[in-house]
Enzyme design. Sequence first.
Site, short mmCIF file in Angstrom:
data_model
loop_
_atom_site.label_atom_id
_atom_site.label_comp_id
_atom_site.label_asym_id
_atom_site.label_seq_id
_atom_site.Cartn_x
_atom_site.Cartn_y
_atom_site.Cartn_z
N ASP A 276 0.84 -1.20 0.00
CA ASP A 276 0.00 0.00 0.00
C ASP A 276 0.88 1.26 0.00
O ASP A 276 2.09 1.17 0.30
CB ASP A 276 -0.87 -0.06 1.27
CG ASP A 276 -2.12 0.79 1.16
OD1 ASP A 276 -2.44 1.24 0.05
OD2 ASP A 276 -2.78 0.99 2.20
N HIS A 277 0.28 2.40 -0.31
CA HIS A 277 0.96 3.71 -0.33
C HIS A 277 2.48 3.67 -0.22
O HIS A 277 3.05 3.71 0.88
CB HIS A 277 0.39 4.59 0.79
CG HIS A 277 -1.07 4.83 0.61
ND1 HIS A 277 -1.57 5.72 -0.31
CD2 HIS A 277 -2.14 4.28 1.23
CE1 HIS A 277 -2.88 5.71 -0.27
NE2 HIS A 277 -3.26 4.84 0.66
N HIS B 190 -8.29 9.56 4.37
CA HIS B 190 -7.61 8.61 5.25
C HIS B 190 -7.83 9.06 6.69
O HIS B 190 -7.70 10.24 7.00
CB HIS B 190 -6.11 8.57 4.95
CG HIS B 190 -5.79 7.86 3.67
ND1 HIS B 190 -5.28 8.49 2.57
CD2 HIS B 190 -5.93 6.56 3.33
CE1 HIS B 190 -5.11 7.61 1.60
NE2 HIS B 190 -5.50 6.43 2.03
N HIS C 211 -10.10 4.52 -1.51
CA HIS C 211 -9.25 4.61 -0.30
C HIS C 211 -10.00 5.38 0.78
O HIS C 211 -10.98 6.07 0.51
CB HIS C 211 -7.95 5.33 -0.64
CG HIS C 211 -6.96 4.45 -1.31
ND1 HIS C 211 -5.82 3.99 -0.69
CD2 HIS C 211 -6.97 3.89 -2.55
CE1 HIS C 211 -5.16 3.22 -1.52
NE2 HIS C 211 -5.83 3.13 -2.66
N GLY C 212 -9.47 5.28 2.01
CA GLY C 212 -10.03 6.08 3.09
C GLY C 212 -11.42 5.64 3.49
O GLY C 212 -12.29 6.46 3.77
N ILE D 213 -9.68 -0.29 4.01
CA ILE D 213 -9.98 0.05 5.40
C ILE D 213 -8.70 -0.12 6.22
O ILE D 213 -8.07 -1.18 6.19
CB ILE D 213 -11.06 -0.91 5.99
CG1 ILE D 213 -12.36 -0.86 5.19
CG2 ILE D 213 -11.29 -0.60 7.47
CD1 ILE D 213 -13.21 0.37 5.37
N ASN D 214 -8.34 0.90 6.95
CA ASN D 214 -7.19 0.79 7.85
C ASN D 214 -7.52 1.29 9.26
O ASN D 214 -7.42 0.55 10.23
CB ASN D 214 -5.99 1.55 7.28
CG ASN D 214 -4.70 1.26 8.05
OD1 ASN D 214 -4.72 0.58 9.06
ND2 ASN D 214 -3.58 1.77 7.58
O1 G3H Z 1 -4.78 2.63 2.11
C1 G3H Z 1 -5.41 2.60 3.17
C2 G3H Z 1 -6.75 3.13 3.25
O2 G3H Z 1 -7.05 4.00 2.25
C3 G3H Z 1 -7.31 3.28 4.58
O3 G3H Z 1 -8.07 4.42 4.87
O4 G3H Z 1 -7.66 4.52 7.30
O5 G3H Z 1 -9.51 5.80 6.26
O6 G3H Z 1 -9.65 3.34 6.43
P1 G3H Z 1 -8.76 4.52 6.32
ZN ZN Z 2 -5.15 4.57 1.15
#
Ligand code: G3H
Ligand code: ZN
Length: 284
Positions: A79-80, A181, A211-212, A234-235
């Site tokens: 990721d990123h 995010h 994302h986010g 989702i993070n």
């Molecule tokens: O790449 C990770 C995500 O875009 C996570 O976003 O932390 O808002 O769920 P979030």
């Molecule tokens: Zn992201």
Amino acid sequence: MQTLREAITQAREGKYAIGHFNVSDSNQSNAVIAAAQAVGVPVIIGASEGERKFIGEKNLAALVRVAREAGLQVYLNADHTYSVEGVKSVIDAGYDAVIFDGSHLPMDENIANTKEIVAYARASGRDIIVEAEIGRIGTSSKLLDAPPEDMDANLTTVEEAVHFVTETGVDLLAPAVGTMHGRLKGGGEPKIDLARITAIRDAINIPLVLHGGSGSSDSDLGAAGPAGCSIVHINTDIRVAYRKGIEEALVANIDEIAPYKFLAGGVAGVQAMTEKYLRLFSGK
Ligand code: G3H
Ligand code: ZN
């Protein structure tokens, strides 16, 4: 087993989304895999630069390899990643997918770097999925006091998406469509611009990624797949569930020192959160 490209194509055609969940240790990774097994859907495990540094780039690849050898449909995404060299390193480490995040760069530079990565991925001899990001989604999966500056002014337009995809030959595009995010500490849900997602989807011939995801309403997130996003990330909610589960286990038994006992609370929290989202995204 399906390749990740095949799984994403199936999701795009079926108008649902595959869940992508970030992890930074093996407990979270095991919980995400158990959730996917319980729901009976494929899942993507993601780790950004900091998360990979903590767990070990190759350690995470090995965990996913073991799950796959057991017949589970689990894929691994870097990721990123903000440097071209960093992306090349994870391609070499055997990841299925990579995200070059040049969204903070001028468009021309983002395009040039993404093109270099696409060429490197194609030359690897493996079917690596390359994703890139444009627009402003913010950078941190944490609890926020306020939304990132200029977010609304930097939503991705159809023209930008078409230009970027045509120039780079990238496999997946993450546009800015209203999410951010992280999640606002005081509550407040960002509104996902579903019409924008559909307009971009109709104008380009590659799948979109949202994302986010944490912080948006379940109804918006559930609608993102049908609108045109084939993967949802989702993070923050995974991090919150892990921390909360561990805290509750320690509060319940303050003298507990066996990690496998108090960490089990975090694992259960992550698994429950992941299952909830996988059902929402897949409609199962
Ligand atoms: O790449 C990770 C995500 O875009 C996570 O976003 O932390 O808002 O769920 P979030
Ligand atoms: Zn992201």
